[in-house]
Design a protein around this motif. Structure first.
Motif, PDB file in Angstrom:
ATOM      1  N   SER A 214      -8.227 -53.079  98.259  1.00  0.00           N
ATOM      2  CA  SER A 214      -9.162 -53.915  97.501  1.00  0.00           C
ATOM      3  C   SER A 214      -9.596 -55.132  98.315  1.00  0.00           C
ATOM      4  O   SER A 214     -10.743 -55.577  98.216  1.00  0.00           O
ATOM      5  CB  SER A 214      -8.539 -54.348  96.171  1.00  0.00           C
ATOM      6  N   MET A 215      -8.712 -55.659  99.149  1.00  0.00           N
ATOM      7  CA  MET A 215      -9.105 -56.767 100.023  1.00  0.00           C
ATOM      8  C   MET A 215     -10.134 -56.301 101.058  1.00  0.00           C
ATOM      9  O   MET A 215     -11.126 -56.998 101.313  1.00  0.00           O
ATOM     10  CB  MET A 215      -7.871 -57.333 100.741  1.00  0.00           C
ATOM     11  N   ALA A 216      -9.910 -55.120 101.626  1.00  0.00           N
ATOM     12  CA  ALA A 216     -10.875 -54.574 102.593  1.00  0.00           C
ATOM     13  C   ALA A 216     -12.224 -54.313 101.940  1.00  0.00           C
ATOM     14  O   ALA A 216     -13.273 -54.425 102.588  1.00  0.00           O
ATOM     15  CB  ALA A 216     -10.317 -53.283 103.199  1.00  0.00           C
ATOM     16  N   MET A 217     -12.218 -54.001 100.657  1.00  0.00           N
ATOM     17  CA  MET A 217     -13.451 -53.734  99.933  1.00  0.00           C
ATOM     18  C   MET A 217     -14.243 -55.009  99.659  1.00  0.00           C
ATOM     19  O   MET A 217     -15.472 -55.017  99.688  1.00  0.00           O
ATOM     20  CB  MET A 217     -13.109 -53.035  98.612  1.00  0.00           C
ATOM     21  N   VAL A 218     -13.554 -56.119  99.416  1.00  0.00           N
ATOM     22  CA  VAL A 218     -14.212 -57.369  99.038  1.00  0.00           C
ATOM     23  C   VAL A 218     -14.727 -58.135 100.252  1.00  0.00           C
ATOM     24  O   VAL A 218     -15.735 -58.856 100.158  1.00  0.00           O
ATOM     25  CB  VAL A 218     -13.234 -58.249  98.224  1.00  0.00           C
ATOM     26  N   LEU A 219     -14.079 -57.979 101.392  1.00  0.00           N
ATOM     27  CA  LEU A 219     -14.447 -58.790 102.558  1.00  0.00           C
ATOM     28  C   LEU A 219     -15.893 -58.599 103.022  1.00  0.00           C
ATOM     29  O   LEU A 219     -16.562 -59.599 103.351  1.00  0.00           O
ATOM     30  CB  LEU A 219     -13.473 -58.504 103.701  1.00  0.00           C
ATOM     31  N   PRO A 220     -16.448 -57.363 103.088  1.00  0.00           N
ATOM     32  CA  PRO A 220     -17.845 -57.231 103.543  1.00  0.00           C
ATOM     33  C   PRO A 220     -18.852 -57.985 102.677  1.00  0.00           C
ATOM     34  O   PRO A 220     -19.675 -58.752 103.219  1.00  0.00           O
ATOM     35  CB  PRO A 220     -18.075 -55.711 103.517  1.00  0.00           C
TER      36      PRO A 220
ATOM     37  N   GLY B 117      -5.661 -58.101  94.948  1.00  0.00           N
ATOM     38  CA  GLY B 117      -6.389 -57.855  96.182  1.00  0.00           C
ATOM     39  C   GLY B 117      -7.797 -58.426  96.173  1.00  0.00           C
ATOM     40  O   GLY B 117      -8.335 -58.791  97.217  1.00  0.00           O
ATOM     41  N   ILE B 118      -8.408 -58.517  95.009  1.00  0.00           N
ATOM     42  CA  ILE B 118      -9.736 -59.129  94.898  1.00  0.00           C
ATOM     43  C   ILE B 118      -9.636 -60.647  94.788  1.00  0.00           C
ATOM     44  O   ILE B 118     -10.431 -61.380  95.368  1.00  0.00           O
ATOM     45  CB  ILE B 118     -10.486 -58.544  93.679  1.00  0.00           C
ATOM     46  N   ALA B 119      -8.636 -61.119  94.061  1.00  0.00           N
ATOM     47  CA  ALA B 119      -8.512 -62.557  93.820  1.00  0.00           C
ATOM     48  C   ALA B 119      -8.178 -63.328  95.098  1.00  0.00           C
ATOM     49  O   ALA B 119      -8.668 -64.452  95.291  1.00  0.00           O
ATOM     50  CB  ALA B 119      -7.442 -62.816  92.769  1.00  0.00           C
ATOM     51  N   ILE B 120      -7.361 -62.760  95.972  1.00  0.00           N
ATOM     52  CA  ILE B 120      -6.938 -63.485  97.179  1.00  0.00           C
ATOM     53  C   ILE B 120      -8.126 -63.839  98.079  1.00  0.00           C
ATOM     54  O   ILE B 120      -8.348 -65.028  98.384  1.00  0.00           O
ATOM     55  CB  ILE B 120      -5.859 -62.697  97.943  1.00  0.00           C
ATOM     56  N   PRO B 121      -8.930 -62.865  98.542  1.00  0.00           N
ATOM     57  CA  PRO B 121     -10.045 -63.247  99.418  1.00  0.00           C
ATOM     58  C   PRO B 121     -11.121 -64.070  98.721  1.00  0.00           C
ATOM     59  O   PRO B 121     -11.695 -64.983  99.320  1.00  0.00           O
ATOM     60  CB  PRO B 121     -10.597 -61.897  99.898  1.00  0.00           C
TER      61      PRO B 121
END
Length: 257
Positions: free
Chosen positions: A174-180, A242-246
């Motif tokens: 989920s972090m990899a998904m939000v970063l772009p 995973g979404i909240a962190i980035p």
């Protein structure tokens, strides 16, 4: 010889149960398939107990109990293999071949290569595109959602090969998904980040697991339902974290809304 055949048949039934669970079969299907196999081979006094993490079988034959338990640590959805396993189960029940021959057929299905890796990346990308459009995103947003889908596939594929636990896998995916989309917003690209994230996160939402929980509750398999429900909660918490962190760090450090 009877002892050997019974033990070989027990090994085959356990491996069939393992393969069914690992490829996404419902627990009732696993128990029902094994019961049909035992009936086809003439075993009457039998017990089958299956949960997502284990299968336990017992056959009472000539006053002797033959019992085997197997541990299942990973599972995924592979409908192609699942259909082949179901077909093999029906075929074995109809033909009743020797247990060794049946085991060879089962191993050939288990060891068969799956879809090529590039098709998995394309599928993830296009699913993210579709759901972004479905939830109101523009075609411009959907183009960037394609990259998010590929990022999800890359993250989950890499971490699964490393045998990481499910919570860490979904947090990283989920972090990899939000970063772009976060990077695009920071660079001033006019994208609808919420639509892109919602579209891509559908790749990770445990929809089949939720459906199976309801199905198991209605069937009275409460232990299985509780096990799968716990997995659903873990995945949900991992996605939220995973979404909240980035997003939180981007707002705090970079001022990205």
């Amino acid at each position: 010889m009877k002892l050997k055949n019974t033990e070989e048949f027990l090994n085959f039934c356990c491996e069939m149960g393992r393969q069914l669970i690992q490829n996404g079969a419902e627990i009732y299907r696993v128990e029902d398939s094994i019961n049909h196999l035992m009936d086809a081979y003439g075993y009457q006094d039998t017990e089958v107990f299956a949960i997502p993490a284990s299968v336990i079988l017992n056959i009472l034959e000539d006053g002797h109990n033959y019992t085997k338990a197997i541990r299942i640590r990973t599972s995924f959805i592979n409908l192609d293999k699942l259909e082949k396993l179901n077909s093999l189960c029906r075929q074995v029940c109809r033909e009743t071949p020797a247990p060794a021959e049946a085991m060879e057929r089962l191993r050939s299905i288990a060891q068969a290569s799956g879809y090529p890796q590039w098709s998995g990346y394309l599928a993830h990308g296009f699913v993210a595109v579709f759901f972004t459009l479905f939830w109101g995103g523009r075609l411009f947003d959907a183009c960037f959602a394609f990259a998010c889908g590929i990022a999800v596939k890359a993250a989950t594929g890499s971490l699964s090969r490393m045998n990481t636990n499910i919570f860490f896998t979904y947090v990283c995916a989920s972090m990899a998904m939000v970063l772009p989309p976060l990077a695009l917003v920071y660079l001033g690209v006019p994208v609808q980040m919420d639509k892109i994230v919602i579209g891509a996160i559908m790749l990770l939402v445990p929809g089949i697991a939720i459906t199976n929980v309801v199905r198991d509750v209605l069937a009275g398999d409460f232990l299985t339902a509780l096990t799968k429900f716990a997995e659903v909660l873990i995945i949900s918490m991992a996605l939220a974290l995973g979404i909240a962190i980035p997003v939180g760090l981007a707002r705090l450090l970079l001022g990205v809304a």
